[in-house]
Structure formats: C-alpha cells, structure tokens
Design an enzyme around this catalytic site. Structure first.
Site, PDB file in Angstrom:
ATOM      1  N   TRP A  26       0.761  -1.319   0.103  1.00  0.00           N
ATOM      2  CA  TRP A  26       0.073  -0.101   0.091  1.00  0.00           C
ATOM      3  C   TRP A  26       0.836   1.223  -0.173  1.00  0.00           C
ATOM      4  CZ3 TRP A  26      -0.234  -3.854   3.726  1.00  0.00           C
ATOM      5  CH2 TRP A  26       0.513  -3.801   4.645  1.00  0.00           C
ATOM      6  N   GLU A  41      -5.281   1.182   6.154  1.00  0.00           N
ATOM      7  CA  GLU A  41      -5.336   1.730   7.627  1.00  0.00           C
ATOM      8  C   GLU A  41      -6.249   1.121   8.179  1.00  0.00           C
ATOM      9  OE1 GLU A  41      -3.184   3.521   9.180  1.00  0.00           O
ATOM     10  OE2 GLU A  41      -1.788   3.890   7.116  1.00  0.00           O
ATOM     11  N   THR A  47      -4.306  -5.405  13.263  1.00  0.00           N
ATOM     12  CA  THR A  47      -4.027  -6.554  12.920  1.00  0.00           C
ATOM     13  C   THR A  47      -2.446  -6.223  12.377  1.00  0.00           C
ATOM     14  OG1 THR A  47      -6.206  -6.919  11.658  1.00  0.00           O
ATOM     15  CG2 THR A  47      -4.175  -8.392  11.252  1.00  0.00           C
ATOM     16  N   LEU A  84      -9.511 -11.745   9.782  1.00  0.00           N
ATOM     17  CA  LEU A  84      -9.163 -10.323  10.249  1.00  0.00           C
ATOM     18  C   LEU A  84      -9.728  -9.982  11.629  1.00  0.00           C
ATOM     19  CD1 LEU A  84      -8.582  -8.232   7.031  1.00  0.00           C
ATOM     20  CD2 LEU A  84      -6.923  -8.998   8.769  1.00  0.00           C
ATOM     21  N   GLY A  85     -11.044 -10.360  11.998  1.00  0.00           N
ATOM     22  CA  GLY A  85     -11.813 -10.181  13.180  1.00  0.00           C
ATOM     23  C   GLY A  85     -12.418  -8.889  13.038  1.00  0.00           C
ATOM     24  N   TYR A 124      -8.344   8.689  13.814  1.00  0.00           N
ATOM     25  CA  TYR A 124      -7.092   8.474  13.307  1.00  0.00           C
ATOM     26  C   TYR A 124      -7.437   8.135  11.906  1.00  0.00           C
ATOM     27  CZ  TYR A 124      -3.662   5.113  11.812  1.00  0.00           C
ATOM     28  OH  TYR A 124      -2.674   4.702  11.042  1.00  0.00           O
TER      29      TYR A 124
END
Ligand code: SF4
Length: 337
Positions: A26, A41, A47, A84-85, A124
């Site tokens: 990325w 992001e 993760t 990934l949760g 963020y």
C-alpha cells in the site's frame, strides 16, 4: 520543544525513512491513492502488518476501487475479511464506499469533515487518509506514533486519558510542516515507521535512531505510561453441534460487532455432559471458553438459524473462533454418524 531544530529533525527522520522504510504493497509513490490508504489503514488498526499484506492484496484484486467495493454484496465483503476479526470494520468500509459513490460521485473526499462523516471513520483513520493521500499536516496518532511522541519529550503521564492524548496530539502537531511546505504525509509515515522499526515497545534501538540527538527519553522502555489495565474477565460460551442429513445447523449473529456472521447455535439444554470440542479466545478484556456439546435436532428453526451442507461451510462468513471450532469438529469422523 526544539523549535530551532525542527527542520533538521524532520529532514533526518524523512531521510532515514527513504533509506530504511519497508516496501509494503500500500506504500505506492506519493501522493498515495486515498482508497488504498483507507483500506490498508482500516485493516492495520487491529492486525499485524505481516498478516495484512495478503489480505490487502486479495482485497484489492477483488475490490480494486471504490465503485467495485460499493457494488459488492455484503456477504462477499465479509468473506474477504474473514480471519481479520472485528467485522464492523469490513461493514463500515463497504458502507463508506457506498456513501462515496452516492454523495461524492465515487471520488474520495479531501476535506477532513467529509472524511470524518464516512461510516466508521474516527480521528485516526481520517487523519491517516488526509495526511498520507492528501499531504495534510495532521498526525494520525496511533500506537507507533504515540510511543515516539511520548518518548521524544519524555512525557511521563498516562497517555490513555483525555488530557494525555490531547497533549500527545498537540506535541505531534507542533512537529508538522506547514501545508504550503509540503511533505507532511512522508514525515508522518516516517514517524510511524520509526515506532515500528526502531522506537519499539520493549527494546528501543536508541543507538540506531536517526533522531536520538533530539530525544529526551529517560528509560524509554517505560514509556508511554498507561493507566492500570482492567482485570481479565472469564466467560463461558456453550454451543451446540447439530448435524442432520449431512447438513450442519448454524445461526447468524445480530450483535453490533459480528452482525451477519454465522456461528454454531447456542446450547440451551441443561446437563451438557462432555464437550465435543473446546477452545479459548480473547475478546476485549475477556477470555472466552467456548465449549461445543452435542445438541438435539430442533423441530422448528429460529428465524436466524439455517442448515448448511458440509460443502458450503467454507464459503460462508464466520467469526474466527467458531470457524476454528467447526474445523475441529469436522476433523472428527465419529461426529458424522
Ligand atoms: Fe525512541 Fe530511543 Fe529514538 Fe528516543 S532515541 S526516539 S527513545 S529510539
């Protein structure tokens, strides 16, 4: 703090980053594509980088741009996120893409208020998109930057309080180049990379640090200071293994975090006996002990329940602990009799 030397500080850090920054999928040439920043992001929020790389590449092949993501069925989006949760992140990415198509003609908005208004976007993520994609002097203060920003001025108060986080944000804001000067995106990326590679949590490599001459940290491994953690709470989760005519009964979750994901149905029968499978997984400040017991085939299904053929199970979105429990159960041939 060191207003006189601020340009030297920024130049030293940015030069170090250009020579030492990791090559990540990325991290394209500046200016970075806002969709790519947004996806990476959001994935990186909970993760590790090493895990995100594969997910990011598969995601971008499947949903290469905002239009492709907006048009995808939710099931496909959740399936691409599987493992990934924190699935609300995937649902919010999907919803944000739909808002961008509907309200911004498919073009990622540049203004902070517009970015902040997208579903699931907090301070963020909005700062990360604004600085990495649009070069705005807005620091995305997350763990790696927070640590560097607490250590450099030797800030020894808790940073996970409103006053502490405001202080750290103000400190990091002071270091930003002016908008017309340019270079804020790369500076913030360099700050983040310093936290990831050199100013690490347990053993900062101060002798290799490009900004060591500006650093006032005493015992940096003790920083940032955090409030005492809440105690871990143990929870029991009992589920049922119900198989009939080669099909497994699952139920769809409705809670905020896991809405739309499938799981083994709750085991509500008394006198559970010996579990067929057990596992433990963390959830915020809880430790959940999941046990799966043999269940009875119900006469009627609840609205959120459905039978799935064994061959379908890989293709449906499931939360990771239930996927692991299901794999354990499926690897035991005696459970199919
Ligand atoms: Fe972090 Fe050490 Fe560099 Fe200070 S000198 S910023 S504590 S790595």
């Amino acid at each position: 703090m060191f207003a006189r030397d601020i340009r030297e500080f920024r130049a030293g850090l940015t030069d170090w980053f250009l020579d030492n920054g990791r090559v990540l999928p990325w991290r394209t040439d500046a200016p970075r594509d806002p969709y790519s920043v947004f996806v990476s992001e959001v994935m990186l929020q909970q993760t590790q980088v090493a895990t995100v790389i594969d997910y990011y590449q598969r995601w971008m092949e499947r949903f290469p741009d905002i239009a492709a993501l907006a048009a995808a069925p939710e099931n496909d989006v959740l399936h691409a996120w599987q493992g990934l949760g924190y699935y609300s992140r995937a649902r919010n990415l999907h919803a944000a893409a739909q808002v961008i198509v509907r309200e911004h003609n498919g073009v990622f908005p540049r203004e902070m208020e517009q970015i902040r208004a997208l579903p699931g976007v907090g301070p963020y993520t909005s700062a990360a998109v604004a600085t990495f994609a649009f070069d705005k002097p807005l620091p995305p203060v997350i763990a790696n930057i927070l640590r560097v920003s607490a250590r450099l001025p030797n800030y020894r108060k808790p940073t996970d309080t409103a006053a502490g986080s405001q202080h750290i944000h103000a400190v990091t804001l002071q270091w930003q180049p002016a908008l017309e000067e340019g270079g804020a995106g790369m500076f913030n990326e360099a700050l983040m990379e310093l936290g990831a590679l050199v100013c690490t949590p347990r053993a900062p490599r101060c002798s290799a640090c490009p900004v060591r001459l500006f650093c006032q940290a005493e015992s940096p491994e003790e920083l940032p200071v955090k409030r005492p953690r809440p105690k871990t709470v143990e929870l029991e989760e009992n589920c049922a293994w119900i198989i009939h005519d080669g099909r497994v009964l699952l139920e769809q979750q409705t809670g905020k975090r896991a809405r739309g994901l499938w799981k083994l149905p709750l085991h509500l029968e008394p006198g559970a006996g010996i579990p067929l499978a057990t596992l433990t997984y963390p959830f915020t400040h809880h430790r959940v002990h999941l046990s799966v017991f043999p269940g009875t085939t119900p006469l009627f299904l609840a609205a959120d329940q459905q039978w799935f053929a064994l061959g379908e199970l890989d293709a449906i979105p499931m939360s990771a602990p239930h996927r692991r429990a299901l794999k354990k159960l499926l690897s035991s041939p005696s459970l199919f009799q």
